[in-house]
Design an enzyme around this catalytic site. Structure first.
Site, mmCIF file in Angstrom:
data_model
loop_
_atom_site.group_PDB
_atom_site.id
_atom_site.type_symbol
_atom_site.label_atom_id
_atom_site.label_comp_id
_atom_site.label_asym_id
_atom_site.label_seq_id
_atom_site.Cartn_x
_atom_site.Cartn_y
_atom_site.Cartn_z
ATOM 1 N N ALA A 53 -5.234 10.670 7.843
ATOM 2 C CA ALA A 53 -3.919 10.693 7.197
ATOM 3 C C ALA A 53 -2.781 10.929 8.201
ATOM 4 O O ALA A 53 -1.781 10.209 8.171
ATOM 5 C CB ALA A 53 -3.905 11.746 6.091
ATOM 6 N N ASP A 94 -5.457 3.079 7.889
ATOM 7 C CA ASP A 94 -6.896 2.856 8.032
ATOM 8 C C ASP A 94 -7.279 1.394 8.201
ATOM 9 O O ASP A 94 -8.390 1.088 8.640
ATOM 10 C CB ASP A 94 -7.643 3.399 6.799
ATOM 11 N N GLY A 140 -0.200 4.464 0.273
ATOM 12 C CA GLY A 140 -0.946 5.621 0.779
ATOM 13 C C GLY A 140 -0.086 6.395 1.777
ATOM 14 O O GLY A 140 1.143 6.287 1.784
ATOM 15 N N PHE A 141 -0.742 7.150 2.644
ATOM 16 C CA PHE A 141 -0.008 7.988 3.598
ATOM 17 C C PHE A 141 0.888 7.144 4.512
ATOM 18 O O PHE A 141 2.033 7.504 4.774
ATOM 19 C CB PHE A 141 -0.967 8.817 4.440
ATOM 20 N N GLY A 142 0.357 6.009 4.993
ATOM 21 C CA GLY A 142 1.122 5.174 5.912
ATOM 22 C C GLY A 142 2.333 4.542 5.242
ATOM 23 O O GLY A 142 3.464 4.687 5.716
ATOM 24 N N GLY A 197 0.816 -1.207 0.000
ATOM 25 C CA GLY A 197 0.000 0.000 0.000
ATOM 26 C C GLY A 197 0.850 1.258 0.000
ATOM 27 O O GLY A 197 1.674 1.447 0.891
ATOM 28 N N GLU A 208 -17.574 18.262 2.908
ATOM 29 C CA GLU A 208 -16.823 18.821 1.781
ATOM 30 C C GLU A 208 -17.582 18.689 0.473
ATOM 31 O O GLU A 208 -17.662 19.623 -0.317
ATOM 32 C CB GLU A 208 -15.487 18.080 1.623
#
Lengths: 442, 442
Positions: free
Chosen positions: A323, A307, A13-15, A11, A170
């Protein structure tokens, strides 16, 4: 040559990104596996869904990010299973051995057991979903312009956003911007500014993870922007052209031109397979339970971050799916690995540091909560703070100056530069309700 | 109130746009029909296919373009048939009456009767096709990086472009840029710069519509960029993973990771229906034959312009299918309508003015041909000329400064900002040739 320790991170993503970047000066061999070729800046995905930014503006190819990090190899493939006995992950028709495995596969939309809703109410987790929402919202305006049936026009100009968390707030704010400003004057028959935007939330307030004052601020801002907010309203059914809502006790049927899902996420499906292999069970949110040091019980060589991790905090709470939390987890596991492999100081257990919470509502409107000192504020100042934090993150990437220019343009002109309907699906082009026996003249 | 003259224009490409814009100060009621919501700047579509620009950079919503032109209404729908007796066009379940009808529906890919080739060799006429090519080319590099089979790696790193016209030359040049510069250093196992780019052309030279000196210049530039050019080579078969080419008399089988089609276009399908209704027949290129004043024989209220028109010039030739020609036709029909409706001077018959011809080859390489005085030149100066003309057109649109910035960035850094693989299709993720019985270790 000694065999280096091989870390597999699933993954980007942010992590996953934080973890790999924090290990750039080490001797660890890293393989980053992602089914996508890009890191996605999800907090701005709602801008793609409403035509303010292009997909490429908020995505960076993983290879570009790690071109110069020679200890990292990027593999574009999907992890489908885990073989603990040979310490390998399975990627379709290939397998990849690991010494340490970090699952950072993120989350997907959760429809709470009603998976058939996914077709009608699109979530906002990927670029494809964002461009699909964009196409549905813009197509609804187009079809309304062509319709001669007043009920049908009213349906098409009703946009329902389900879920009053940051994503829903949003989206509702951005659709309001779109209809009240961007598209104003674009149509000849319909009045785009008359669109009805309905935000449906199950609990008694918006932004339930925030302080009640922030919820009140968000509600006030949205209502000023013309968004109708229904709290204590639970969605019972979702159909192609309408939803059924239990609105504070009474069942309401709302016909809509586009339905957006922002009500829930769950850990990606690979989570269940990893959990099963490790002898644990994912929680109701599809998350893998981990020990306080983010490893899986009895599997010190497998960590879970972001997540998809159910990481315990004090008082039975879990680290939130945000995040900053994912990034902190990535950095923590990097320190853990350094301590195990090169004898650095053991960081002990993971402690989530809440540096604040923020949500944007619309043009120049946001809410911000800081923990130390404990301050809540909203309005323009909060929006500037939100913007600053996001700019700060974006400029970590090359080429992002252009995004800021694009964004400034959108902000000052209220023009949105990416109002494209791509991949219009057959059924989106045809009216959903009723059939017109005699072709009307348009 | 007197009923105004109602002009229906089908197609918002270069021809339709020029026509509608030229009539902005008239009293004519205009309805512009397009199945897309945007005008597409097709000459830069190859940049989207190779990750240099985002789709939104080269598309402008038609509604935005005509927001202030109050005599123009935009209808997003697809014309499916024509009813001459009631003077109406049919749009799916609706119909639209006209006083004058202009067909400007453009062209689509032509596979010369081999429509099954379309799945394997994607053309370059729409945003969806461009992002599909982008995904296929980038996925081929990704799969090559994962493969352990040398033959498979060689196949995946072979890119075939069919057709040596401007589109094929641009695509081959841009894929060469991508592999030799942009992706250099992005991979750990494969060497992206070793990619084989093969441009296949049926005739004896590239850019057959240009002077032989320009063809020679294009060939020289492409070969310097590492592109292999096969002339006098006719494609016999196209399969998912290979093509069969009659290369100057000998049959060759070329395995490829991605195949791009730039060998031919034909008028959109609505052309045949319009022709049939009007009692004429489309030519082999699917184009509707028109009189020298661009109207259809015996139908003075129906005009055809742009790529879908077979408009006669001197010596049995036809007006070429180029953006400038389409724009001139649009402006001509506008003058014609003004003469008929408000008594302006009759412009007589359409005369195509060739203002020159240009094709870009790669970074800082292009060929330009000017008719008066008759000058041909190539190289950096030609590329600057090409750039100037394209900038000049793009700045007619709002917001295009950003595109230029984006482009300058790409030019100077050789970075491409939109290297996204979106909508990866299942079959693109799996090896096409052979099956791996034992999962290899990657």
């Amino acid at each position: 040559m000694q065999n280096k320790h091989h870390l597999v991170v699933v993954g980007g993503g942010f992590g996953g990104l934080s973890l790999v970047q924090a290990l750039r000066k080490t001797d660890i061999d890293i393989t980053l596996v992602d089914k996508r070729n890009h890191h996605l800046f999800q907090p701005l995905l709602y801008q793609v869904a409403t035509g303010g930014l292009s997909p490429a503006n908020i995505s960076t190819p993983l290879r570009e990010l790690f071109r110069k990090q020679i200890n990292c190899r990027v593999v574009m493939d999907e992890m489908v299973d885990l073989d603990l006995t040979t310490r390998q992950i399975l990627l379709g028709d290939k397998k990849l051995p690991y010494d340490t495995l970090v699952i950072a596969a993120g989350a997907t939309n959760s429809y709470f057991g009603n998976d058939q809703w996914a077709t009608h109410a699109v979530g906002l987790k990927s670029i494809e979903e964002a461009t699909e929402i964009r196409a549905r919202v813009l197509s609804a305006f187009e079809r309304a312009e062509l319709s001669t049936d007043e009920a049908e026009i009213n349906r098409l100009l009703t946009f329902v956003v389900i879920g009053g968390g940051p994503t829903g707030v949003e989206m509702a704010g951005a659709i309001s911007e779109l209809s009240h400003h961007t598209l104003k004057g674009d149509f000849r028959k319909i009045d785009a500014t008359k669109a009805r935007i309905l935000l449906v939330e199950g609990s008694d307030r918006l932004l339930a993870a925030f302080e009640p004052t922030s919820s009140a601020r968000a509600l006030h801002s949205l209502e000023k922007m013309g968004v109708e907010v229904w709290t204590k309203s639970r969605v019972k059914e979702i159909h192609p052209d309408h939803i059924v809502v239990d609105h504070q006790g009474s069942l309401q049927k709302i016909y809509a031109g586009a339905i957006v899902w922002g009500a829930g996420v769950k850990g990606n499906t690979i989570g269940a397979k990893v959990a099963a292999a490790c002898g644990v069970t994912v929680d109701r949110g599809g998350r893998i339970p981990v020990l306080p040091d983010l490893s899986v019980a009895n599997h010190p060589d497998i960590y879970v971050i972001g997540d998809i991790a159910a990481a315990p905090m004090e008082e039975g709470k879990f680290v939130p799916g945000l995040a900053p939390a994912a990034m902190q987890m990535g950095e923590f596991v990097a320190r853990k690995l350094k301590s195990r492999l090169v004898g650095a100081k053991d960081p002990g257990n993971f402690r989530y540091v809440n540096k604040g919470n923020m949500a944007t509502i619309g043009r120049a409107q946001a809410v911000v909560e800081l923990p130390f000192p404990k301050i809540n504020f909203g309005g323009y100042l909060a929006w500037l703070a939100w913007l600053f934090v996001h700019i700060n993150y974006l400029i970590m990437f090359q080429n992002r100056l252009l995004v800021m220019l694009q964004w400034s343009w959108t902000y000052f002109t209220r023009n949105r530069s990416a109002l494209l309907i791509t991949h219009p699906r057959e059924e989106d082009m045809k009216p959903v309700v009723g059939a017109v026996s005699q072709p009307p003249t348009v």
